[in-house]
Write an enzyme that holds these catalytic residues in place. Sequence first.
Site, mmCIF file in Angstrom:
data_model
loop_
_atom_site.group_PDB
_atom_site.id
_atom_site.type_symbol
_atom_site.label_atom_id
_atom_site.label_comp_id
_atom_site.label_asym_id
_atom_site.label_seq_id
_atom_site.Cartn_x
_atom_site.Cartn_y
_atom_site.Cartn_z
ATOM 1 N N HIS A 153 7.570 -39.413 -3.080
ATOM 2 C CA HIS A 153 6.702 -39.804 -1.950
ATOM 3 C C HIS A 153 6.019 -38.586 -1.331
ATOM 4 O O HIS A 153 5.647 -38.630 -0.155
ATOM 5 C CB HIS A 153 7.490 -40.542 -0.863
ATOM 6 C CG HIS A 153 8.393 -41.619 -1.372
ATOM 7 N ND1 HIS A 153 8.034 -42.948 -1.444
ATOM 8 C CD2 HIS A 153 9.650 -41.559 -1.898
ATOM 9 C CE1 HIS A 153 9.030 -43.651 -1.936
ATOM 10 N NE2 HIS A 153 10.029 -42.835 -2.241
ATOM 11 N N SER A 274 -16.672 -19.411 -0.591
ATOM 12 C CA SER A 274 -17.526 -20.288 0.207
ATOM 13 C C SER A 274 -18.723 -19.488 0.677
ATOM 14 O O SER A 274 -18.615 -18.296 0.968
ATOM 15 C CB SER A 274 -16.737 -20.807 1.408
ATOM 16 O OG SER A 274 -17.628 -21.194 2.430
ATOM 17 N N LYS A 280 -12.393 -17.964 2.148
ATOM 18 C CA LYS A 280 -12.023 -19.063 1.253
ATOM 19 C C LYS A 280 -11.945 -18.660 -0.211
ATOM 20 O O LYS A 280 -12.710 -17.831 -0.694
ATOM 21 C CB LYS A 280 -13.056 -20.187 1.373
ATOM 22 C CG LYS A 280 -13.032 -20.842 2.732
ATOM 23 C CD LYS A 280 -12.096 -22.016 2.782
ATOM 24 C CE LYS A 280 -12.828 -23.243 2.304
ATOM 25 N NZ LYS A 280 -11.946 -24.396 2.344
ATOM 26 N N GLU A 287 -10.268 -28.896 -9.166
ATOM 27 C CA GLU A 287 -10.908 -30.072 -8.558
ATOM 28 C C GLU A 287 -11.804 -30.785 -9.564
ATOM 29 O O GLU A 287 -11.878 -32.016 -9.595
ATOM 30 C CB GLU A 287 -11.729 -29.647 -7.344
ATOM 31 C CG GLU A 287 -10.883 -29.088 -6.207
ATOM 32 C CD GLU A 287 -11.762 -28.419 -5.166
ATOM 33 O OE1 GLU A 287 -12.320 -29.127 -4.330
ATOM 34 O OE2 GLU A 287 -11.898 -27.179 -5.188
#
Length: 455
Positions: A153, A274, A280, A287
């Site tokens: 979970h 970024s 970043k 992704e």
Amino acid sequence: MWGGRFAGGFAEIMERINASIDVDRRFHDQDITASQAHAEMLVQQGIISQEDGAAIREGLEKVRHEIESGAFSFSAALEDIHMNVEARLTELIGAPAGRLHTARSRNDQVATDFRLWVRDALDALDGAVKDLQAALLDHAEAEAGTVMPGYTHLQAAQPVTFGHHMLAYVEMLGRDRGRLADCRRRLNESPLGAAALAGTSFPIDRGRTAQALGFDRPMANSLDAVSDRDFALEFLSAAAILSVHLSRFAEEMVLWCSDGFRFIALSDAFTTGSSIMPQKKNPDAAELVRGKSGRVIGDLNALLIVLKGLPLTYGKDMQEDKEPVFDAADTVMLCVTAMTGMVRDMRPNRDALREATAAGYLTATDLADWLVRVLGLPFREAHHITGSIVARAEALGQALADLPLAEMQAIEPRITAEVQSVLSVDSSVASRTSEGGTAPERVLAAAAMARQRFL
Ligand code: ARG
């Protein structure tokens, strides 16, 4: 090619909807190889002459060379790869070219070419997935003793090792390779010689062409041979399941790179910055692997839907079979290869992985098991007592291993100091020695076995 019965030409829009050359030129090599095998068989069976057979073989070789060197000019007016190749062959060798299509149709021809292409794609993909397994196995061995939280979970559940986690993916990918192998085995029968749909009156030898093209045998039924696309569906479903596995792993990488976890680091090679936030480092490759699984699942859906209402045998709808297969093959190959790169690049952060095991009372099950093993309590009762002890530890803001013995004894007086030996995460993972379990020695043995089974 069928001019005999037709007086007028195509509408321009008809040419555009009908042509598949921009797509199926991709299997020109398979088309030529299959045509050569067919011509060779026609000669052997005395259906065409030696001379015509030789002219066809050499002419086709020239066509192959022209295509490979980029000199070939493909024509949409000639619809597809089969007619482009045959038209060029006619230009090159004249009359003998007209005999190549004896006892054959584009229906068995395209089914043959496509099978050969998918077979090559399966082999290439299998090799790529194997490389990914090898990269995972290197981490599995290096991190066999690296503790981390295991989750259910997405809640911290019990301590496991990072190596064990890597081996879970090795197993998944092993099943993916099994599916590719199953697909290859069923695919490997030759449609060639089914002709348009009913077979042919010429005395062909289908076993000969099957063998020449590396097929195990000819397909048994000519109607099935020209209308079956199960091999494409099986390829797509194996690819879709594989891309779902890659997507789940990619999702874990994205989580693990994030500030909440910091379980792994990816280098500049697989991350981007970024344009506005200088701090970043985004795991874009992971992704994209996660995102691209959507395309592959879509490709499977697309072909299932194309085929679902088709009566036997061939229908032009089936020309739509190639784009999803090519797209899925390219996409999944790219994703597997990118994953292999990321796995090789990834640096597990052992300190962060261990720190994360401090929260979440991960050894509560070990405490319950101790109550069963040492005090002889039924597991349900042990579970209840452990729940109370965890609640007490939580109230005091302490880890289980740091909770004073007296606090535990206040809840269950028979608990002794010996219990402390099972409350550390290292003792917990070390104790999980059951087959398939997370104990470091088990992980090392499983990794060694996996090398034997998969590499
Ligand atoms: N380009 C066609 C395809 O990919 C080849 C088969 C055409 N057959 C036919 N009977 N028109 O499906």
